[in-house]
Design a protein around this motif. Sequence first.
Motif, mmCIF file in Angstrom:
data_model
loop_
_atom_site.group_PDB
_atom_site.id
_atom_site.type_symbol
_atom_site.label_atom_id
_atom_site.label_comp_id
_atom_site.label_asym_id
_atom_site.label_seq_id
_atom_site.Cartn_x
_atom_site.Cartn_y
_atom_site.Cartn_z
ATOM 1 N N ARG A 147 -30.077 45.672 -11.763
ATOM 2 C CA ARG A 147 -29.847 46.695 -12.777
ATOM 3 C C ARG A 147 -28.542 47.428 -12.483
ATOM 4 O O ARG A 147 -28.095 47.493 -11.338
ATOM 5 C CB ARG A 147 -30.992 47.715 -12.834
ATOM 6 N N ILE A 148 -27.956 47.988 -13.524
ATOM 7 C CA ILE A 148 -26.686 48.702 -13.398
ATOM 8 C C ILE A 148 -26.929 50.173 -13.701
ATOM 9 O O ILE A 148 -27.422 50.506 -14.785
ATOM 10 C CB ILE A 148 -25.644 48.115 -14.367
ATOM 11 N N PRO A 149 -26.594 51.051 -12.748
ATOM 12 C CA PRO A 149 -26.734 52.485 -13.024
ATOM 13 C C PRO A 149 -25.814 52.893 -14.178
ATOM 14 O O PRO A 149 -24.673 52.417 -14.280
ATOM 15 C CB PRO A 149 -26.294 53.153 -11.724
ATOM 16 N N ALA A 150 -26.313 53.764 -15.040
ATOM 17 C CA ALA A 150 -25.497 54.237 -16.162
ATOM 18 C C ALA A 150 -24.208 54.866 -15.652
ATOM 19 O O ALA A 150 -23.148 54.699 -16.260
ATOM 20 C CB ALA A 150 -26.299 55.227 -16.999
ATOM 21 N N THR A 151 -24.274 55.538 -14.518
ATOM 22 C CA THR A 151 -23.068 56.152 -13.946
ATOM 23 C C THR A 151 -22.048 55.094 -13.544
ATOM 24 O O THR A 151 -20.843 55.343 -13.606
ATOM 25 C CB THR A 151 -23.416 57.022 -12.728
ATOM 26 N N ALA A 152 -22.508 53.905 -13.151
ATOM 27 C CA ALA A 152 -21.593 52.830 -12.761
ATOM 28 C C ALA A 152 -20.776 52.350 -13.957
ATOM 29 O O ALA A 152 -19.614 51.966 -13.799
ATOM 30 C CB ALA A 152 -22.362 51.663 -12.146
ATOM 31 N N LEU A 153 -21.368 52.381 -15.143
ATOM 32 C CA LEU A 153 -20.624 51.988 -16.347
ATOM 33 C C LEU A 153 -19.482 52.962 -16.600
ATOM 34 O O LEU A 153 -18.345 52.561 -16.860
ATOM 35 C CB LEU A 153 -21.551 51.930 -17.565
ATOM 36 N N ALA A 154 -19.785 54.261 -16.499
ATOM 37 C CA ALA A 154 -18.756 55.280 -16.718
ATOM 38 C C ALA A 154 -17.658 55.176 -15.655
ATOM 39 O O ALA A 154 -16.466 55.295 -15.970
ATOM 40 C CB ALA A 154 -19.386 56.667 -16.714
ATOM 41 N N GLU A 155 -18.047 54.936 -14.405
ATOM 42 C CA GLU A 155 -17.066 54.793 -13.324
ATOM 43 C C GLU A 155 -16.165 53.588 -13.562
ATOM 44 O O GLU A 155 -14.953 53.651 -13.348
ATOM 45 C CB GLU A 155 -17.779 54.647 -11.978
ATOM 46 N N PHE A 156 -16.753 52.490 -14.002
ATOM 47 C CA PHE A 156 -15.992 51.273 -14.259
ATOM 48 C C PHE A 156 -14.947 51.510 -15.347
ATOM 49 O O PHE A 156 -13.775 51.154 -15.189
ATOM 50 C CB PHE A 156 -16.947 50.134 -14.653
ATOM 51 N N VAL A 157 -15.362 52.140 -16.433
ATOM 52 C CA VAL A 157 -14.432 52.424 -17.530
ATOM 53 C C VAL A 157 -13.343 53.391 -17.072
ATOM 54 O O VAL A 157 -12.172 53.211 -17.405
ATOM 55 C CB VAL A 157 -15.191 52.966 -18.766
ATOM 56 N N ALA A 158 -13.705 54.386 -16.280
ATOM 57 C CA ALA A 158 -12.710 55.340 -15.765
ATOM 58 C C ALA A 158 -11.665 54.624 -14.907
ATOM 59 O O ALA A 158 -10.463 54.926 -15.004
ATOM 60 C CB ALA A 158 -13.403 56.444 -14.975
ATOM 61 N N ARG A 159 -12.108 53.667 -14.080
ATOM 62 C CA ARG A 159 -11.163 52.907 -13.259
ATOM 63 C C ARG A 159 -10.230 52.065 -14.130
ATOM 64 O O ARG A 159 -9.036 51.954 -13.857
ATOM 65 C CB ARG A 159 -11.898 52.016 -12.253
#
Length: 67
Positions: free
Chosen positions: A47-59
Amino acid sequence: MKTENVLPPLLVRPEDAAAALGIGRTKVYELMRSHALRSVKVGGLRRIPATALAEFVARLEEAERVA
């Protein structure tokens, strides 16, 4: 009429992450394998944490600004 407070999902399936990011499921698995997209195991499920999606896009956005 009773309304329930529904929390947004904290963990999402790779298929849902792909849809949210606008990429394919295979690409999500590649990103997880390369550790570009953080994920966790829940039993035998990935599973992917929702916060990881935001971090990925920010990077990605930061990389665009620097380039």
